[in-house]
Design a protein around this motif. Structure first.
Motif, mmCIF file in Angstrom:
data_model
loop_
_atom_site.group_PDB
_atom_site.id
_atom_site.type_symbol
_atom_site.label_atom_id
_atom_site.label_comp_id
_atom_site.label_asym_id
_atom_site.label_seq_id
_atom_site.Cartn_x
_atom_site.Cartn_y
_atom_site.Cartn_z
ATOM 1 N N ALA A 161 -9.245 10.265 18.213
ATOM 2 C CA ALA A 161 -8.002 9.496 18.252
ATOM 3 C C ALA A 161 -8.089 8.276 17.337
ATOM 4 O O ALA A 161 -7.156 7.993 16.574
ATOM 5 N N MET A 162 -9.194 7.558 17.393
ATOM 6 C CA MET A 162 -9.356 6.376 16.536
ATOM 7 C C MET A 162 -9.417 6.773 15.069
ATOM 8 O O MET A 162 -8.850 6.088 14.204
ATOM 9 N N LYS A 163 -10.063 7.881 14.776
ATOM 10 C CA LYS A 163 -10.137 8.351 13.396
ATOM 11 C C LYS A 163 -8.735 8.676 12.878
ATOM 12 O O LYS A 163 -8.387 8.332 11.748
ATOM 13 N N ALA A 164 -7.929 9.335 13.687
ATOM 14 C CA ALA A 164 -6.559 9.669 13.292
ATOM 15 C C ALA A 164 -5.727 8.402 13.083
ATOM 16 O O ALA A 164 -4.944 8.317 12.123
ATOM 17 N N ILE A 165 -5.890 7.424 13.954
ATOM 18 C CA ILE A 165 -5.147 6.168 13.820
ATOM 19 C C ILE A 165 -5.542 5.446 12.539
ATOM 20 O O ILE A 165 -4.689 4.982 11.775
ATOM 21 N N PHE A 166 -6.829 5.360 12.254
ATOM 22 C CA PHE A 166 -7.285 4.672 11.045
ATOM 23 C C PHE A 166 -6.866 5.418 9.786
ATOM 24 O O PHE A 166 -6.516 4.795 8.780
ATOM 25 N N ASN A 167 -6.891 6.743 9.812
ATOM 26 C CA ASN A 167 -6.445 7.515 8.650
ATOM 27 C C ASN A 167 -4.948 7.331 8.414
ATOM 28 O O ASN A 167 -4.505 7.209 7.269
ATOM 29 N N ALA A 168 -4.162 7.303 9.469
ATOM 30 C CA ALA A 168 -2.727 7.080 9.334
ATOM 31 C C ALA A 168 -2.454 5.683 8.787
ATOM 32 O O ALA A 168 -1.584 5.491 7.932
ATOM 33 N N ASP A 169 -3.201 4.692 9.264
ATOM 34 C CA ASP A 169 -3.036 3.325 8.783
ATOM 35 C C ASP A 169 -3.403 3.229 7.303
ATOM 36 O O ASP A 169 -2.712 2.569 6.518
ATOM 37 N N LYS A 170 -4.465 3.903 6.918
ATOM 38 C CA LYS A 170 -4.896 3.893 5.515
ATOM 39 C C LYS A 170 -3.824 4.517 4.625
ATOM 40 O O LYS A 170 -3.492 3.982 3.568
ATOM 41 N N ALA A 171 -3.275 5.648 5.062
ATOM 42 C CA ALA A 171 -2.231 6.318 4.281
ATOM 43 C C ALA A 171 -0.985 5.443 4.182
ATOM 44 O O ALA A 171 -0.342 5.377 3.130
ATOM 45 N N GLU A 172 -0.650 4.761 5.266
ATOM 46 C CA GLU A 172 0.520 3.879 5.254
ATOM 47 C C GLU A 172 0.309 2.704 4.312
ATOM 48 O O GLU A 172 1.219 2.330 3.568
ATOM 49 N N ARG A 173 -0.883 2.125 4.313
ATOM 50 C CA ARG A 173 -1.166 1.014 3.398
ATOM 51 C C ARG A 173 -1.126 1.473 1.948
ATOM 52 O O ARG A 173 -0.629 0.750 1.075
ATOM 53 N N GLN A 174 -1.617 2.683 1.666
ATOM 54 C CA GLN A 174 -1.557 3.205 0.297
ATOM 55 C C GLN A 174 -0.126 3.448 -0.138
ATOM 56 O O GLN A 174 0.254 3.119 -1.276
ATOM 57 N N ALA A 175 0.699 4.000 0.737
ATOM 58 C CA ALA A 175 2.103 4.234 0.406
ATOM 59 C C ALA A 175 2.832 2.919 0.195
ATOM 60 O O ALA A 175 3.664 2.796 -0.720
ATOM 61 N N GLU A 176 2.537 1.936 1.018
ATOM 62 C CA GLU A 176 3.151 0.609 0.865
ATOM 63 C C GLU A 176 2.745 -0.022 -0.463
ATOM 64 O O GLU A 176 3.573 -0.619 -1.162
ATOM 65 N N ALA A 177 1.494 0.123 -0.847
ATOM 66 C CA ALA A 177 1.025 -0.430 -2.124
ATOM 67 C C ALA A 177 1.707 0.278 -3.295
ATOM 68 O O ALA A 177 2.091 -0.379 -4.277
ATOM 69 N N ARG A 178 1.870 1.602 -3.212
ATOM 70 C CA ARG A 178 2.575 2.331 -4.277
ATOM 71 C C ARG A 178 4.025 1.885 -4.370
ATOM 72 O O ARG A 178 4.547 1.666 -5.464
ATOM 73 N N ALA A 179 4.686 1.734 -3.235
ATOM 74 C CA ALA A 179 6.085 1.304 -3.231
ATOM 75 C C ALA A 179 6.216 -0.114 -3.778
ATOM 76 O O ALA A 179 7.146 -0.418 -4.527
ATOM 77 N N GLN A 180 5.287 -0.982 -3.420
ATOM 78 C CA GLN A 180 5.323 -2.363 -3.913
ATOM 79 C C GLN A 180 5.074 -2.401 -5.413
ATOM 80 O O GLN A 180 5.738 -3.141 -6.135
#
Length: 61
Positions: free
Chosen positions: A20-39
């Protein structure tokens, strides 16, 4: 065999928590990468003034 029966529930709960923690951290990482691309994309676009909706654009007649 008693030791396995005693430790097994804790191991299973620990593994579930780890996945569960691995899935949460992977989702957070993907969200931060998408946010950085959008920015980065937003920063590369030229800035355009924001006009109120009720005012016509200066270049339209």
């Amino acid at each position: 065999m008693e030791y396995v029966a005693v430790i097994l529930p804790s191991l299973v709960v620990g593994l579930i928590f780890w996945f569960a923690m691995k899935a949460i951290f992977n989702a957070d990482k993907a969200e931060r990468q998408a946010e950085a691309r959008a920015q980065a994309e937003a920063d590369s676009l030229p800035a355009q003034p924001v006009l109120p909706a009720d005012r016509p654009r200066p270049d339209s007649k």
